[in-house]
Write a protein that holds these residues in place. Structure first.
Motif, PDB file in Angstrom:
ATOM      1  N   ALA A  75       3.750  13.249  -2.278  1.00 21.34           N
ATOM      2  CA  ALA A  75       5.134  13.275  -2.786  1.00 21.34           C
ATOM      3  C   ALA A  75       5.427  14.612  -3.455  1.00 21.34           C
ATOM      4  O   ALA A  75       4.631  15.123  -4.230  1.00 21.34           O
ATOM      5  N   GLY A  76       6.558  15.201  -3.086  1.00 25.80           N
ATOM      6  CA  GLY A  76       6.967  16.470  -3.661  1.00 25.80           C
ATOM      7  C   GLY A  76       6.434  17.696  -2.958  1.00 25.80           C
ATOM      8  O   GLY A  76       6.767  18.819  -3.332  1.00 25.80           O
ATOM      9  N   THR A  77       5.598  17.517  -1.935  1.00 28.46           N
ATOM     10  CA  THR A  77       5.012  18.676  -1.246  1.00 28.46           C
ATOM     11  C   THR A  77       5.737  19.031   0.047  1.00 28.46           C
ATOM     12  O   THR A  77       5.434  20.066   0.643  1.00 28.46           O
ATOM     13  N   MET A  78       6.645  18.189   0.506  1.00 29.08           N
ATOM     14  CA  MET A  78       7.372  18.426   1.752  1.00 29.08           C
ATOM     15  C   MET A  78       8.679  17.661   1.707  1.00 29.08           C
ATOM     16  O   MET A  78       8.913  16.896   0.775  1.00 29.08           O
ATOM     17  N   SER A  79       9.508  17.835   2.720  1.00 25.97           N
ATOM     18  CA  SER A  79      10.791  17.134   2.754  1.00 25.97           C
ATOM     19  C   SER A  79      10.550  15.623   2.861  1.00 25.97           C
ATOM     20  O   SER A  79       9.506  15.192   3.363  1.00 25.97           O
ATOM     21  N   PRO A  80      11.510  14.811   2.401  1.00 24.43           N
ATOM     22  CA  PRO A  80      11.346  13.359   2.523  1.00 24.43           C
ATOM     23  C   PRO A  80      11.116  12.904   3.967  1.00 24.43           C
ATOM     24  O   PRO A  80      10.309  12.015   4.211  1.00 24.43           O
ATOM     25  N   GLU A  81      11.814  13.520   4.922  1.00 28.88           N
ATOM     26  CA  GLU A  81      11.639  13.142   6.329  1.00 28.88           C
ATOM     27  C   GLU A  81      10.223  13.431   6.817  1.00 28.88           C
ATOM     28  O   GLU A  81       9.607  12.613   7.493  1.00 28.88           O
ATOM     29  N   GLN A  82       9.689  14.617   6.453  1.00 28.21           N
ATOM     30  CA  GLN A  82       8.313  14.966   6.840  1.00 28.21           C
ATOM     31  C   GLN A  82       7.318  14.036   6.167  1.00 28.21           C
ATOM     32  O   GLN A  82       6.337  13.620   6.780  1.00 28.21           O
ATOM     33  N   LEU A  83       7.566  13.706   4.922  1.00 24.74           N
ATOM     34  CA  LEU A  83       6.676  12.826   4.169  1.00 24.74           C
ATOM     35  C   LEU A  83       6.614  11.435   4.790  1.00 24.74           C
ATOM     36  O   LEU A  83       5.528  10.876   4.982  1.00 24.74           O
ATOM     37  N   VAL A  84       7.771  10.883   5.140  1.00 26.44           N
ATOM     38  CA  VAL A  84       7.807   9.566   5.779  1.00 26.44           C
ATOM     39  C   VAL A  84       7.073   9.612   7.112  1.00 26.44           C
ATOM     40  O   VAL A  84       6.290   8.711   7.439  1.00 26.44           O
ATOM     41  N   HIS A  85       7.294  10.654   7.882  1.00 26.71           N
ATOM     42  CA  HIS A  85       6.633  10.790   9.184  1.00 26.71           C
ATOM     43  C   HIS A  85       5.116  10.837   9.014  1.00 26.71           C
ATOM     44  O   HIS A  85       4.377  10.162   9.734  1.00 26.71           O
ATOM     45  N   ARG A  86       4.625  11.618   8.044  1.00 28.38           N
ATOM     46  CA  ARG A  86       3.177  11.709   7.792  1.00 28.38           C
ATOM     47  C   ARG A  86       2.613  10.362   7.350  1.00 28.38           C
ATOM     48  O   ARG A  86       1.516   9.970   7.758  1.00 28.38           O
ATOM     49  N   ALA A  87       3.356   9.637   6.513  1.00 29.21           N
ATOM     50  CA  ALA A  87       2.887   8.336   6.029  1.00 29.21           C
ATOM     51  C   ALA A  87       2.758   7.345   7.181  1.00 29.21           C
ATOM     52  O   ALA A  87       1.753   6.622   7.286  1.00 29.21           O
ATOM     53  N   VAL A  88       3.743   7.311   8.072  1.00 30.54           N
ATOM     54  CA  VAL A  88       3.689   6.392   9.212  1.00 30.54           C
ATOM     55  C   VAL A  88       2.603   6.822  10.196  1.00 30.54           C
ATOM     56  O   VAL A  88       1.890   5.980  10.750  1.00 30.54           O
ATOM     57  N   GLU A  89       2.441   8.121  10.409  1.00 37.32           N
ATOM     58  CA  GLU A  89       1.356   8.606  11.276  1.00 37.32           C
ATOM     59  C   GLU A  89      -0.003   8.135  10.760  1.00 37.32           C
ATOM     60  O   GLU A  89      -0.858   7.717  11.542  1.00 37.32           O
ATOM     61  N   ALA A  90      -0.213   8.221   9.455  1.00 38.49           N
ATOM     62  CA  ALA A  90      -1.486   7.781   8.871  1.00 38.49           C
ATOM     63  C   ALA A  90      -1.689   6.281   9.090  1.00 38.49           C
ATOM     64  O   ALA A  90      -2.797   5.839   9.414  1.00 38.49           O
ATOM     65  N   ALA A  91      -0.622   5.499   8.943  1.00 36.44           N
ATOM     66  CA  ALA A  91      -0.730   4.055   9.179  1.00 36.44           C
ATOM     67  C   ALA A  91      -1.072   3.776  10.637  1.00 36.44           C
ATOM     68  O   ALA A  91      -1.899   2.910  10.931  1.00 36.44           O
ATOM     69  N   ILE A  92      -0.460   4.507  11.554  1.00 36.98           N
ATOM     70  CA  ILE A  92      -0.766   4.336  12.983  1.00 36.98           C
ATOM     71  C   ILE A  92      -2.221   4.686  13.259  1.00 36.98           C
ATOM     72  O   ILE A  92      -2.919   3.983  13.998  1.00 36.98           O
ATOM     73  N   ASP A  93      -2.708   5.767  12.642  1.00 41.58           N
ATOM     74  CA  ASP A  93      -4.083   6.229  12.870  1.00 41.58           C
ATOM     75  C   ASP A  93      -5.137   5.278  12.317  1.00 41.58           C
ATOM     76  O   ASP A  93      -6.253   5.222  12.838  1.00 41.58           O
ATOM     77  N   HIS A  94      -4.806   4.546  11.261  1.00 39.20           N
ATOM     78  CA  HIS A  94      -5.830   3.763  10.557  1.00 39.20           C
ATOM     79  C   HIS A  94      -5.633   2.256  10.571  1.00 39.20           C
ATOM     80  O   HIS A  94      -6.458   1.534   9.998  1.00 39.20           O
ATOM     81  N   ASN A  97      -2.716  -2.523  13.972  1.00 40.24           N
ATOM     82  CA  ASN A  97      -1.494  -3.307  14.125  1.00 40.24           C
ATOM     83  C   ASN A  97      -0.220  -2.475  13.992  1.00 40.24           C
ATOM     84  O   ASN A  97       0.875  -3.013  14.039  1.00 40.24           O
ATOM     85  N   VAL A  98      -0.366  -1.171  13.800  1.00 43.02           N
ATOM     86  CA  VAL A  98       0.782  -0.276  13.640  1.00 43.02           C
ATOM     87  C   VAL A  98       0.834   0.647  14.846  1.00 43.02           C
ATOM     88  O   VAL A  98      -0.181   1.153  15.294  1.00 43.02           O
ATOM     89  N   GLY A  99       2.030   0.860  15.378  1.00 41.29           N
ATOM     90  CA  GLY A  99       2.185   1.745  16.530  1.00 41.29           C
ATOM     91  C   GLY A  99       3.505   2.478  16.497  1.00 41.29           C
ATOM     92  O   GLY A  99       4.385   2.160  15.711  1.00 41.29           O
ATOM     93  N   GLY A 100       3.613   3.453  17.366  1.00 42.62           N
ATOM     94  CA  GLY A 100       4.828   4.272  17.453  1.00 42.62           C
ATOM     95  C   GLY A 100       5.759   3.736  18.500  1.00 42.62           C
ATOM     96  O   GLY A 100       5.526   2.658  19.043  1.00 42.62           O
ATOM     97  N   PRO A 101       6.787   4.437  18.806  1.00 42.94           N
ATOM     98  CA  PRO A 101       7.122   5.756  18.291  1.00 42.94           C
ATOM     99  C   PRO A 101       7.710   5.677  16.878  1.00 42.94           C
ATOM    100  O   PRO A 101       8.131   4.628  16.417  1.00 42.94           O
ATOM    101  N   ILE A 102       7.742   6.832  16.219  1.00 41.40           N
ATOM    102  CA  ILE A 102       8.275   6.934  14.867  1.00 41.40           C
ATOM    103  C   ILE A 102       9.698   7.477  14.946  1.00 41.40           C
ATOM    104  O   ILE A 102       9.956   8.481  15.601  1.00 41.40           O
ATOM    105  N   GLN A 103      10.614   6.800  14.278  1.00 41.78           N
ATOM    106  CA  GLN A 103      11.996   7.268  14.181  1.00 41.78           C
ATOM    107  C   GLN A 103      12.383   7.242  12.714  1.00 41.78           C
ATOM    108  O   GLN A 103      12.424   6.170  12.109  1.00 41.78           O
TER     109      GLN A 103
END
Length: 108
Positions: A75-94, A97-103
Motif C-alpha cells: 500500500a502506498g508504493t504504486m497506483s491503486p489500480e496497479q496494487l489491486v492487479h498485483r494483489a489479485v495476481e498473487a491470489a491467482i498464483d497461490h 480456486n482463484v483464476g483470471g482474467p483480471i479486470q
C-alpha cells in the motif's frame, strides 16, 4: 443476497465486487459484496455480516487472505489500480480456486 435496507439503497449503484459460489452440499448461492458508500469501504459477507475495515481496503473470496497480504505490504508504493492487479495476481498464483482474467474497475 439480502442486505440491510439502510445499506441497500446506497449500494445499488456502487457495488464494486461481487463473488458468488454455488454450494453443492447445501444447494444455495453464497455471495460476498464489497461496496463503497461516500468513499467508505464495506464488506457484506454471505452470512449478512457487515464489516467496515480500519485500513479502508478489504478482500473477499478464497484468495482474499493472500490479496490482503499484498495490499498491506505494498500500500502506498504504486497506483491503486496497479496494487489491486498485483494483489489479485498473487491470489491467482497461490490459490488454486482463484483464476483470471483480471479486470480492474474504477468508480472515478
Amino acid at each position: 443476497v439480502k442486505v440491510a435496507r439502510s445499506l441497500q439503497a446506497h449500494l445499488s449503484d456502487e457495488i464494486l465486487i461481487r463473488t458468488q459460489v454455488h454450494d453443492p452440499n447445501h444447494g444455495f448461492l453464497a455471495a460476498e459484496i464489497i461496496g463503497v458508500v461516500d468513499s467508505q469501504v464495506f464488506y457484506i459477507g454471505a452470512d449478512y455480516s457487515v464489516i467496515e475495515p480500519l485500513d479502508n481496503y478489504i478482500c473477499g473470496g478464497s484468495g482474499g487472505h493472500i490479496a490482503m497480504g499484498v495490499l498491506n505490504a505494498l500500500a502506498g508504493t504504486m497506483s491503486p489500480e496497479q496494487l489491486v492487479h498485483r494483489a489479485v495476481e498473487a491470489a491467482i498464483d497461490h490459490d488454486p480456486n482463484v483464476g483470471g482474467p483480471i479486470q480492474v474497475l474504477s468508480t472515478a
